[in-house]
Design a protein around this motif. Sequence first.
Motif, PDB file in Angstrom:
ATOM      1  N   TYR A 248       0.701  -1.129  -0.145  1.00 59.60           N
ATOM      2  CA  TYR A 248      -0.119   0.187   0.035  1.00 59.60           C
ATOM      3  C   TYR A 248       0.782   1.312  -0.024  1.00 59.60           C
ATOM      4  O   TYR A 248       0.516   2.238  -0.612  1.00 59.60           O
ATOM      5  CB  TYR A 248      -0.978   0.076   1.062  1.00 59.60           C
ATOM      6  CG  TYR A 248      -1.751  -1.170   1.568  1.00 59.60           C
ATOM      7  CD1 TYR A 248      -2.288  -1.755   0.407  1.00 59.60           C
ATOM      8  CD2 TYR A 248      -2.285  -1.703   2.581  1.00 59.60           C
ATOM      9  CE1 TYR A 248      -3.163  -2.755   0.559  1.00 59.60           C
ATOM     10  CE2 TYR A 248      -3.323  -2.638   2.810  1.00 59.60           C
ATOM     11  CZ  TYR A 248      -3.413  -3.123   1.882  1.00 59.60           C
ATOM     12  OH  TYR A 248      -4.314  -4.234   2.141  1.00 59.60           O
TER      13      TYR A 248
ATOM     14  N   ASP B   8      -1.514  -1.384  -5.380  1.00 52.27           N
ATOM     15  CA  ASP B   8      -2.864  -1.254  -4.977  1.00 52.27           C
ATOM     16  C   ASP B   8      -3.688  -2.907  -4.773  1.00 52.27           C
ATOM     17  O   ASP B   8      -2.897  -3.693  -4.900  1.00 52.27           O
ATOM     18  CB  ASP B   8      -3.619  -0.867  -6.165  1.00 52.27           C
ATOM     19  CG  ASP B   8      -3.511  -1.817  -7.589  1.00 52.27           C
ATOM     20  OD1 ASP B   8      -2.250  -2.273  -7.776  1.00 52.27           O
ATOM     21  OD2 ASP B   8      -4.361  -1.631  -8.305  1.00 52.27           O
TER      22      ASP B   8
ATOM     23  N   THR C 282      -9.172  -6.954  -5.925  1.00 46.68           N
ATOM     24  CA  THR C 282     -10.300  -7.185  -4.829  1.00 46.68           C
ATOM     25  C   THR C 282     -10.761  -8.555  -5.727  1.00 46.68           C
ATOM     26  O   THR C 282     -11.676  -9.283  -4.881  1.00 46.68           O
ATOM     27  CB  THR C 282     -11.258  -6.476  -4.601  1.00 46.68           C
ATOM     28  OG1 THR C 282     -11.631  -5.884  -6.069  1.00 46.68           O
ATOM     29  CG2 THR C 282     -10.516  -5.007  -3.769  1.00 46.68           C
TER      30      THR C 282
ATOM     31  N   GLU D 273     -10.651  -5.038   5.068  1.00 49.35           N
ATOM     32  CA  GLU D 273      -9.302  -4.081   5.150  1.00 49.35           C
ATOM     33  C   GLU D 273      -8.981  -4.360   3.506  1.00 49.35           C
ATOM     34  O   GLU D 273      -8.833  -5.624   2.987  1.00 49.35           O
ATOM     35  CB  GLU D 273      -8.148  -4.365   5.901  1.00 49.35           C
ATOM     36  CG  GLU D 273      -8.666  -3.985   7.340  1.00 49.35           C
ATOM     37  CD  GLU D 273      -7.892  -4.605   8.426  1.00 49.35           C
ATOM     38  OE1 GLU D 273      -6.420  -4.570   8.160  1.00 49.35           O
ATOM     39  OE2 GLU D 273      -7.795  -4.295   9.901  1.00 49.35           O
TER      40      GLU D 273
ATOM     41  N   ARG E 175     -13.074   0.643   3.040  1.00 48.91           N
ATOM     42  CA  ARG E 175     -13.598   1.520   2.222  1.00 48.91           C
ATOM     43  C   ARG E 175     -14.880   2.469   3.032  1.00 48.91           C
ATOM     44  O   ARG E 175     -14.907   3.627   2.183  1.00 48.91           O
ATOM     45  CB  ARG E 175     -14.390   0.803   1.037  1.00 48.91           C
ATOM     46  CG  ARG E 175     -13.499  -0.142   0.198  1.00 48.91           C
ATOM     47  CD  ARG E 175     -12.640   0.586  -0.663  1.00 48.91           C
ATOM     48  NE  ARG E 175     -11.893  -0.107  -1.804  1.00 48.91           N
ATOM     49  CZ  ARG E 175     -10.508  -0.084  -1.385  1.00 48.91           C
ATOM     50  NH1 ARG E 175      -9.799   0.561  -0.604  1.00 48.91           N
ATOM     51  NH2 ARG E 175      -9.528  -0.991  -2.287  1.00 48.91           N
ATOM     52  N   ASP E 176     -15.641   1.794   3.681  1.00 52.70           N
ATOM     53  CA  ASP E 176     -16.665   2.424   4.380  1.00 52.70           C
ATOM     54  C   ASP E 176     -16.891   1.598   5.540  1.00 52.70           C
ATOM     55  O   ASP E 176     -16.944   0.579   5.566  1.00 52.70           O
ATOM     56  CB  ASP E 176     -17.911   2.865   3.417  1.00 52.70           C
ATOM     57  CG  ASP E 176     -18.670   3.890   4.254  1.00 52.70           C
ATOM     58  OD1 ASP E 176     -18.291   4.609   5.042  1.00 52.70           O
ATOM     59  OD2 ASP E 176     -19.971   3.753   3.705  1.00 52.70           O
TER      60      ASP E 176
END
Length: 309
Positions: free
Chosen positions: A9, A32, A35, A263, A266-267
């Motif tokens: 990251y 990055d 996902t 993790e 995002r929210d």
Amino acid sequence: MHIVIPDDYQDVVKHLEAFERLADHEVSVYNDTATDIDTRVARFSEADVLVLIRERTPIDAELLARLPRLKLISQTGGGTAHIDVAACQRQGVKVMSGTGSPVSTAELTWALVLAATRNIPQEIENLKAGRWQRTLGTGLHGKTLGLFGYGKIGRLVAGYGQAFGMQVLVWGRETTRERARSDGIEAAVSQADFFTRSDVLSLHLRLNEETRGIVGPEDLARMPATSVLINPSRAGLLAPGALEQALRQGRPGRAAIDVFDHEPLRDDPLLALPNLVATPHLGYVERDNYELYFREAFDNVLAFAAEQG
């Protein structure tokens, strides 16, 4: 060999001294998070070796089946809960892990304690906005520091608490309590007693089937309204939704956490709560710790390469 390092990251791996160990190999580093499985396959398909950063990258049987070239997974740190080790064995992929230091996580734990009890993040924002001294913090001297778990990290945090003049109280398995008592530290008589008496309560447990959800709503409801819960370990130690509910009800009065269910985050509704301090899983994210983690992981890669001839 072609070595792939995903999920860097901070874009720091190539700048570590330990990275020089891989000078004779082809290395691809991704900054990055992929996902979806198709993107991971595209990135990993030419890899002979994966070097994983802690638990950021899950490795399951479905992914492994699409990586026929993969020979080795070298894990930074000792945890492999995110790796389907049995599937690796079936496919002939060797898994090697290293060790880590408890120091960086223990230090981050104490930073969270101070940030939450003295309202440091809030007051930084107040100062930047032209607001002077808007909150009243809570001191630590004479208070009770509760440690759920007493391993390497818990022991260090206990020492920090004692240096601040706190009384330390430990809870965990019987072997955990015996270890604490042998160090002259009090063990709680029950989990209910532990949550009731702790002014600052910090979780230091590994997440496994035995500990998942070990802290429930009834435990948090026993905490004083003036207390603080610290979680630098794993979000799954708390029952789903229990922390958000507890903070909205004011028991504990505050929390400081370094870990989340998903993790990178995002929210999360937790972040909107004014009585929460949160950091993005920084416990192990420290230069000396990274050098240790990656030095061992890269040395494992080199040892494997030497065996392969």
